[in-house]
Each structure stands twice: as structure tokens, then as C-alpha cells.
Design an enzyme around this catalytic site. Structure first.
Site, mmCIF file in Angstrom:
data_model
loop_
_atom_site.group_PDB
_atom_site.id
_atom_site.type_symbol
_atom_site.label_atom_id
_atom_site.label_comp_id
_atom_site.label_asym_id
_atom_site.label_seq_id
_atom_site.Cartn_x
_atom_site.Cartn_y
_atom_site.Cartn_z
ATOM 1 N N THR A 192 43.196 40.421 31.919
ATOM 2 C CA THR A 192 43.025 41.036 30.592
ATOM 3 C C THR A 192 43.497 40.039 29.533
ATOM 4 O O THR A 192 44.412 39.247 29.796
ATOM 5 C CB THR A 192 43.867 42.325 30.442
ATOM 6 O OG1 THR A 192 45.223 42.035 30.796
ATOM 7 C CG2 THR A 192 43.346 43.442 31.314
ATOM 8 N N GLY A 233 41.077 47.887 22.200
ATOM 9 C CA GLY A 233 41.671 46.566 22.447
ATOM 10 C C GLY A 233 41.065 45.841 23.629
ATOM 11 O O GLY A 233 41.561 44.783 24.022
ATOM 12 N N TYR A 243 37.256 43.058 28.067
ATOM 13 C CA TYR A 243 37.506 43.559 29.429
ATOM 14 C C TYR A 243 36.495 44.658 29.798
ATOM 15 O O TYR A 243 35.901 44.636 30.894
ATOM 16 C CB TYR A 243 38.939 44.075 29.506
ATOM 17 C CG TYR A 243 39.386 44.545 30.865
ATOM 18 C CD1 TYR A 243 39.795 43.629 31.834
ATOM 19 C CD2 TYR A 243 39.419 45.901 31.183
ATOM 20 C CE1 TYR A 243 40.225 44.056 33.079
ATOM 21 C CE2 TYR A 243 39.844 46.336 32.424
ATOM 22 C CZ TYR A 243 40.251 45.420 33.374
ATOM 23 O OH TYR A 243 40.677 45.848 34.612
HETATM 24 P P1 NDP Z 1 47.114 41.156 39.185
HETATM 25 O O1 NDP Z 1 47.277 40.558 37.818
HETATM 26 O O2 NDP Z 1 48.258 41.846 39.813
HETATM 27 O O3 NDP Z 1 46.584 40.029 40.204
HETATM 28 C C1 NDP Z 1 45.461 39.277 39.853
HETATM 29 C C2 NDP Z 1 45.054 38.375 40.995
HETATM 30 O O4 NDP Z 1 43.858 37.688 40.628
HETATM 31 C C3 NDP Z 1 46.084 37.289 41.304
HETATM 32 O O5 NDP Z 1 46.075 37.008 42.682
HETATM 33 C C4 NDP Z 1 45.545 36.096 40.521
HETATM 34 O O6 NDP Z 1 45.975 34.836 41.024
HETATM 35 C C5 NDP Z 1 44.064 36.277 40.726
HETATM 36 N N1 NDP Z 1 43.268 35.586 39.713
HETATM 37 C C6 NDP Z 1 43.234 35.790 38.379
HETATM 38 N N2 NDP Z 1 42.380 34.940 37.784
HETATM 39 C C7 NDP Z 1 41.857 34.178 38.773
HETATM 40 C C8 NDP Z 1 40.933 33.108 38.814
HETATM 41 N N3 NDP Z 1 40.349 32.637 37.689
HETATM 42 N N4 NDP Z 1 40.641 32.528 40.005
HETATM 43 C C9 NDP Z 1 41.210 32.980 41.154
HETATM 44 N N5 NDP Z 1 42.090 33.999 41.188
HETATM 45 C C10 NDP Z 1 42.419 34.585 40.007
HETATM 46 O O7 NDP Z 1 45.833 42.111 39.042
HETATM 47 P P2 NDP Z 1 45.607 43.593 39.625
HETATM 48 O O8 NDP Z 1 45.904 43.622 41.066
HETATM 49 O O9 NDP Z 1 46.236 44.576 38.738
HETATM 50 O O10 NDP Z 1 44.018 43.743 39.391
HETATM 51 C C11 NDP Z 1 43.094 43.401 40.392
HETATM 52 C C12 NDP Z 1 41.712 43.803 39.922
HETATM 53 O O11 NDP Z 1 41.676 45.198 39.712
HETATM 54 C C13 NDP Z 1 41.293 43.146 38.609
HETATM 55 O O12 NDP Z 1 39.938 42.827 38.641
HETATM 56 C C14 NDP Z 1 41.556 44.235 37.600
HETATM 57 O O13 NDP Z 1 40.757 44.102 36.470
HETATM 58 C C15 NDP Z 1 41.216 45.477 38.400
HETATM 59 N N6 NDP Z 1 41.833 46.700 37.935
HETATM 60 C C16 NDP Z 1 43.204 46.825 37.983
HETATM 61 C C17 NDP Z 1 43.771 48.012 37.549
HETATM 62 C C18 NDP Z 1 45.239 48.224 37.601
HETATM 63 O O14 NDP Z 1 45.663 49.298 37.169
HETATM 64 N N7 NDP Z 1 46.031 47.305 38.101
HETATM 65 C C19 NDP Z 1 42.954 49.113 37.012
HETATM 66 C C20 NDP Z 1 41.551 48.855 37.040
HETATM 67 C C21 NDP Z 1 41.024 47.685 37.496
HETATM 68 P P3 NDP Z 1 47.434 34.249 40.585
HETATM 69 O O15 NDP Z 1 48.429 35.047 41.375
HETATM 70 O O16 NDP Z 1 47.384 32.820 40.957
HETATM 71 O O17 NDP Z 1 47.542 34.476 39.105
#
Ligand code: NDP
Length: 240
Positions: free
Chosen positions: A86, A143, A147
Site C-alpha cells: 500500500t 485514500g 490500491y
Molecule cells: P505484508 O506486508 O505482511 O507482506 C508482504 C510480502 O510481500 C512480504 O513478503 C514482502 O517481501 C513481499 N513483497 C512486497 N513487495 C514485493 C515485491 N515487489 N517483490 C517481491 N515480494 C514483495 O503483506 P500482507 O501479508 O498483509 O498482504 C499480503 C497480500 O494480501 C497483499 O497482496 C495484500 O494487498 C493482500 N491483502 C492483505 C490484507 C490484510 O489485511 N493484511 C487485506 C486484503 C488484502 P519483504 O518481506 O521483503 O518486504
């Protein structure tokens, strides 16, 4: 049957739970992260699941990374596009960089990763692709024009690829989580979070396992008739 799976963003949050669940279902899993090396290393030590660092927003990085996973584990049968970020701001204050970072990471990544695995899946006549969207891609959120647009795009991408791939034994589905307890949601101010939980009929945030179990179901051999679908996992917070 044991399959080879890639989970992007598989070292933290929802992706971590998804990687563990797929492993517990007998699959050989590769977890991709971008830059948080410490979290990735401790994940690998705790779980024995191999981790790979690359940026899913870049096609060349995905090509190189997927090729490495295939050398290490074998051809990819299951792909979970979970990595997401985000960069919240009201549109009148949103920068081009905030817009582009989110679109590249959350939506371009689907093209990049699917492009790398789809030909092999077609040739082998089998594949399971699960794309992680969001409740806010379904209903919009203040906001989050960037996303919400990226996560709404996930639904269209999923349906188009599902249609293209159905004759080849490949299913493509979307899971749209509501608010779950991960680093992404911990960044939300406590007062705002309190209000969010008050609006969730089941009365709690989601747990990563709530999402992971559904992803594992969609990834199994027996789920061949489920494709092009969107599954809301949000505690009843939003019903289309
Ligand atoms: P986190 O921020 O906890 O984890 C994100 C993960 O994605 C990390 O492993 C990060 O790697 C990796 N990542 C981010 N950008 C890249 C990139 N460019 N290339 C490779 N890896 C990347 O996220 P969440 O677990 O909360 O979210 C996971 C998914 O679920 C997302 O798509 C999110 O939009 C979606 N989602 C989450 C919700 C929530 O409530 N948590 C609700 C709805 C949807 P690193 O550790 O190196 O940063």
C-alpha cells in the site's frame, strides 16, 4: 499429489501462512520476498522452505527467479500471486510514484509471474493460479485509489486468464481478504483499526490461516472445476 508451488510475498503475513499451508498439504514450496532479508532468513530456518529474493514488479527479475526455482524444485504447478503493498494518500495528494509503485507491485506482478509459468502449465496440461486481491479492490476505500484500482484489476486479469486457460487444465481464481492481522494492517492507526473491527460481523480481524486454508483448497488437484471465481474472506464485512 505433491506439486511445486511459488508463493510471492511468502515470507511474511498472509503469504507466510499460505506457504506453510501448501507445504503441510505435501507440496514443495518456494517463498519469494523482496528485501526483508532478516524475516526471510528466520522464516527459512523455522520452516525449511527455501526463500528467493526478487522484485515481482519486474519481468526480467521474475524470469530469472522462476528459472532458478525450476532448477531447484522442478516445473511450477501452483502459483500464488500474493505480494502486495500500500502507498495510501487521497488522490488530490497522491504522487505519481505512489500510484506507480502500487500498480507495478500489485498488478504488473500478475502479468510478470503468470507470463513466466503459463506456457509450461499449458504444455503439461495442469496448473493452479491463485491471485490475492482485497476487500478494498471490491468496494473501494478512502485514500486507496491506487490500491483499489490495482486490486480490482486482479479480478479482471483472473477472469480473462481463467477463460484462456480452462481448456488446458489450468484454474485461475481470486481470493479477496478482508482485514487480517499482518504487518500491513498493523500499520493502520489503532483508533482506525478499532472502527474497522467494529464493522466486521464476526467481531475480529482475520487470521492469516483463514486465507491460507482457502488458497490450499483452490490449489489442490480436486479443485479443477473451480475457475474464474472470486472468494471473499472478510468475516462478513462486505457482501457483494
Ligand atoms: P505484508 O506486508 O505482511 O507482506 C508482504 C510480502 O510481500 C512480504 O513478503 C514482502 O517481501 C513481499 N513483497 C512486497 N513487495 C514485493 C515485491 N515487489 N517483490 C517481491 N515480494 C514483495 O503483506 P500482507 O501479508 O498483509 O498482504 C499480503 C497480500 O494480501 C497483499 O497482496 C495484500 O494487498 C493482500 N491483502 C492483505 C490484507 C490484510 O489485511 N493484511 C487485506 C486484503 C488484502 P519483504 O518481506 O521483503 O518486504
Amino acid at each position: 499429489m505433491s506439486r511445486v508451488a511459488i508463493v510471492t510475498g511468502g515470507t511474511r503475513g498472509l503469504g507466510r501462512a499460505i506457504a506453510l499451508s501448501l507445504r503441510d498439504h505435501g507440496h514443495r514450496v518456494a517463498a519469494v520476498y523482496r528485501g526483508h532479508r532478516e524475516a526471510a532468513d528466520s522464516f527459512q530456518q523455522e520452516t525449511d522452505i527455501p526463500v528467493y529474493a526478487w522484485d515481482v514488479s519486474t519481468l526480467a527479475a521474475c524470469e530469472k527467479g522462476v528459472a532458478q526455482v525450476e532448477r531447484d524444485l522442478g516445473a511450477i504447478d501452483i502459483l500464488v500471486n500474493n505480494a502486495g503493498i500500500t502507498r495510501d494518500a487521497m488522490l488530490h495528494r497522491m504522487t505519481e510514484q505512489q500510484w506507480q509503485e502500487v500498480m507495478h507491485t500489485n498488478l504488473d506482478s500478475l502479468f510478470n509471474m503468470c507470463r513466466c509459468v503459463i506456457q509450461g502449465m499449458r504444455e503439461r496440461g495442469y496448473g493452479r493460479i491463485v491471485n490475492i486481491s482485497s476487500i478494498n479492490g471490491r468496494k473501494g476505500q478512502v485514500g486507496q485509489c491506487n490500491y483499489a484500482a490495482s486490486k480490482a484489476g486482479v479480478l479482471g486479469f483472473t477472469r480473462a486468464l481463467a477463460l484462456e486457460s480452462a481448456p488446458k487444465g489450468i484454474t485461475v481464481n481470486t481470493v479477496a481478504p478482508g482485514y487480517c492481522e499482518t504487518g500491513m494492517v498493523q500499520a493502520v492507526p489503532a483508533e482506525v483499526l478499532k472502527g474497522i473491527v467494529a464493522g466486521i460481523p464476526v467481531g475480529r480481524l482475520g487470521q492469516p490461516q483463514d486465507v491460507a486454508q482457502l488458497v490450499s483448497l483452490l490449489a489442490c488437484d480436486q479443485a479443477g472445476f473451480i475457475t474464474g471465481a472470486t472468494f471473499d474472506v472478510n468475516g462478513g464485512q462486505w457482501m457483494p
